[in-house]
Write a protein that holds these residues in place. Structure first.
Motif, PDB file in Angstrom:
ATOM      1  N   LEU A  47       8.162   6.981  -0.431  1.00  0.00           N
ATOM      2  CA  LEU A  47       7.700   7.681  -1.626  1.00  0.00           C
ATOM      3  C   LEU A  47       7.607   9.163  -1.291  1.00  0.00           C
ATOM      4  O   LEU A  47       6.913   9.541  -0.338  1.00  0.00           O
ATOM      5  CB  LEU A  47       6.331   7.158  -2.066  1.00  0.00           C
ATOM      6  CG  LEU A  47       6.171   5.639  -2.134  1.00  0.00           C
ATOM      7  CD1 LEU A  47       4.755   5.268  -2.540  1.00  0.00           C
ATOM      8  CD2 LEU A  47       7.178   5.027  -3.074  1.00  0.00           C
ATOM      9  N   VAL A  48       8.299   9.997  -2.063  1.00  0.00           N
ATOM     10  CA  VAL A  48       8.342  11.430  -1.789  1.00  0.00           C
ATOM     11  C   VAL A  48       7.785  12.180  -2.995  1.00  0.00           C
ATOM     12  O   VAL A  48       8.420  12.227  -4.055  1.00  0.00           O
ATOM     13  CB  VAL A  48       9.786  11.896  -1.496  1.00  0.00           C
ATOM     14  CG1 VAL A  48       9.803  13.379  -1.161  1.00  0.00           C
ATOM     15  CG2 VAL A  48      10.411  11.068  -0.384  1.00  0.00           C
ATOM     16  N   PRO A  49       6.589  12.777  -2.856  1.00  0.00           N
ATOM     17  CA  PRO A  49       6.008  13.525  -3.970  1.00  0.00           C
ATOM     18  C   PRO A  49       6.758  14.836  -4.192  1.00  0.00           C
ATOM     19  O   PRO A  49       7.323  15.408  -3.258  1.00  0.00           O
ATOM     20  CB  PRO A  49       4.572  13.776  -3.516  1.00  0.00           C
ATOM     21  CG  PRO A  49       4.619  13.711  -2.033  1.00  0.00           C
ATOM     22  CD  PRO A  49       5.732  12.769  -1.682  1.00  0.00           C
ATOM     23  N   GLU A  50       6.752  15.304  -5.426  1.00  0.00           N
ATOM     24  CA  GLU A  50       7.384  16.577  -5.762  1.00  0.00           C
ATOM     25  C   GLU A  50       6.452  17.374  -6.657  1.00  0.00           C
ATOM     26  O   GLU A  50       5.836  16.821  -7.558  1.00  0.00           O
ATOM     27  CB  GLU A  50       8.715  16.334  -6.470  1.00  0.00           C
ATOM     28  CG  GLU A  50       9.729  15.652  -5.583  1.00  0.00           C
ATOM     29  CD  GLU A  50      11.059  15.443  -6.289  1.00  0.00           C
ATOM     30  OE1 GLU A  50      11.058  15.146  -7.496  1.00  0.00           O
ATOM     31  OE2 GLU A  50      12.083  15.575  -5.611  1.00  0.00           O
ATOM     32  N   LEU A  72       5.580   6.193   3.884  1.00  0.00           N
ATOM     33  CA  LEU A  72       6.557   5.168   4.248  1.00  0.00           C
ATOM     34  C   LEU A  72       5.816   3.860   4.494  1.00  0.00           C
ATOM     35  O   LEU A  72       4.836   3.820   5.238  1.00  0.00           O
ATOM     36  CB  LEU A  72       7.314   5.589   5.514  1.00  0.00           C
ATOM     37  CG  LEU A  72       8.387   4.639   6.013  1.00  0.00           C
ATOM     38  CD1 LEU A  72       9.563   4.603   5.029  1.00  0.00           C
ATOM     39  CD2 LEU A  72       8.869   5.065   7.396  1.00  0.00           C
ATOM     40  N   PHE A  73       6.316   2.797   3.852  1.00  0.00           N
ATOM     41  CA  PHE A  73       5.675   1.494   3.974  1.00  0.00           C
ATOM     42  C   PHE A  73       6.674   0.451   4.440  1.00  0.00           C
ATOM     43  O   PHE A  73       7.847   0.491   4.065  1.00  0.00           O
ATOM     44  CB  PHE A  73       5.078   1.070   2.630  1.00  0.00           C
ATOM     45  CG  PHE A  73       4.093   2.054   2.083  1.00  0.00           C
ATOM     46  CD1 PHE A  73       2.794   2.080   2.557  1.00  0.00           C
ATOM     47  CD2 PHE A  73       4.466   2.966   1.119  1.00  0.00           C
ATOM     48  CE1 PHE A  73       1.883   2.995   2.071  1.00  0.00           C
ATOM     49  CE2 PHE A  73       3.571   3.891   0.618  1.00  0.00           C
ATOM     50  CZ  PHE A  73       2.267   3.907   1.092  1.00  0.00           C
ATOM     51  N   LEU A 127       3.185   4.358   7.250  1.00  0.00           N
ATOM     52  CA  LEU A 127       3.775   4.407   8.587  1.00  0.00           C
ATOM     53  C   LEU A 127       4.629   5.652   8.798  1.00  0.00           C
ATOM     54  O   LEU A 127       5.373   5.746   9.767  1.00  0.00           O
ATOM     55  CB  LEU A 127       4.638   3.155   8.813  1.00  0.00           C
ATOM     56  CG  LEU A 127       3.918   1.820   8.670  1.00  0.00           C
ATOM     57  CD1 LEU A 127       4.914   0.671   8.804  1.00  0.00           C
ATOM     58  CD2 LEU A 127       2.814   1.703   9.695  1.00  0.00           C
ATOM     59  N   TYR A 128       4.517   6.619   7.901  1.00  0.00           N
ATOM     60  CA  TYR A 128       5.372   7.797   7.958  1.00  0.00           C
ATOM     61  C   TYR A 128       5.280   8.526   9.307  1.00  0.00           C
ATOM     62  O   TYR A 128       6.297   8.820   9.920  1.00  0.00           O
ATOM     63  CB  TYR A 128       5.030   8.763   6.814  1.00  0.00           C
ATOM     64  CG  TYR A 128       5.936   9.962   6.757  1.00  0.00           C
ATOM     65  CD1 TYR A 128       7.125   9.920   6.042  1.00  0.00           C
ATOM     66  CD2 TYR A 128       5.615  11.130   7.429  1.00  0.00           C
ATOM     67  CE1 TYR A 128       7.968  11.003   5.984  1.00  0.00           C
ATOM     68  CE2 TYR A 128       6.453  12.222   7.383  1.00  0.00           C
ATOM     69  CZ  TYR A 128       7.626  12.161   6.662  1.00  0.00           C
ATOM     70  OH  TYR A 128       8.460  13.243   6.626  1.00  0.00           O
ATOM     71  N   ALA A 129       4.063   8.799   9.765  1.00  0.00           N
ATOM     72  CA  ALA A 129       3.871   9.586  10.989  1.00  0.00           C
ATOM     73  C   ALA A 129       4.507   8.922  12.210  1.00  0.00           C
ATOM     74  O   ALA A 129       4.974   9.613  13.124  1.00  0.00           O
ATOM     75  CB  ALA A 129       2.383   9.818  11.240  1.00  0.00           C
ATOM     76  N   ARG A 149      13.152   7.472  10.685  1.00  0.00           N
ATOM     77  CA  ARG A 149      13.597   6.502   9.675  1.00  0.00           C
ATOM     78  C   ARG A 149      13.347   7.039   8.266  1.00  0.00           C
ATOM     79  O   ARG A 149      14.168   6.885   7.368  1.00  0.00           O
ATOM     80  CB  ARG A 149      12.874   5.161   9.866  1.00  0.00           C
ATOM     81  CG  ARG A 149      13.315   4.106   8.902  1.00  0.00           C
ATOM     82  CD  ARG A 149      14.796   3.771   9.111  1.00  0.00           C
ATOM     83  NE  ARG A 149      15.228   2.813   8.107  1.00  0.00           N
ATOM     84  CZ  ARG A 149      16.344   2.922   7.401  1.00  0.00           C
ATOM     85  NH1 ARG A 149      17.156   3.910   7.602  1.00  0.00           N
ATOM     86  NH2 ARG A 149      16.655   2.025   6.506  1.00  0.00           N
ATOM     87  N   ALA A 150      12.197   7.701   8.071  1.00  0.00           N
ATOM     88  CA  ALA A 150      11.890   8.295   6.773  1.00  0.00           C
ATOM     89  C   ALA A 150      12.923   9.364   6.420  1.00  0.00           C
ATOM     90  O   ALA A 150      13.369   9.450   5.275  1.00  0.00           O
ATOM     91  CB  ALA A 150      10.487   8.880   6.783  1.00  0.00           C
TER      92      ALA A 150
END
Length: 102
Positions: free
Chosen positions: A55-58, A67-68, A80-82, A87-88
């Motif tokens: 999911l990328v906010p704008e 990231l899930f 799990l983004y960090a 992969r993100a």
């Protein structure tokens, strides 16, 4: 495309032929799903695969990408983004290509 396939007509335009999925010949109709929304200059774009949801906010600098892991985190609780920035970034590049943003 599904109706065209049922009628023996060639596939034209967007969409997916769902006959293989209906016949049990495929597990999925597509590799990923993409969404994008915006309201008053604030929005989000997302890509979902069988393994990940990015999911990328704008338009809102206070929100960060998330990231899930799928399907394990079906309620999208554990970001799990960090721990998976590479992969993100790959998913974000795929999302940009699909949306025509580079």
């Amino acid at each position: 495309p599904t109706l065209r396939a049922l009628l023996g007509l060639p596939h034209e335009g967007d969409g997916h032929n769902l006959l293989p999925l209906m016949r049990g010949e495929a597990e999925s109709a597509r590799e990923c799903a993409v969404s994008q929304c915006e309201l008053n200059g604030v929005g989000e774009r997302a890509i979902r695969t069988h393994e990940w949801a990015l999911l990328v906010p704008e338009g809102d600098e206070s929100r960060k990408p998330q990231l899930f892991s799928k399907p394990d985190d079906r309620h999208e609780v554990n970001d799990l983004y960090a721990r998976n920035v590479e992969r993100a970034d790959e998913l974000d590049a795929q999302l940009r290509r699909i949306l025509g943003r580079g």
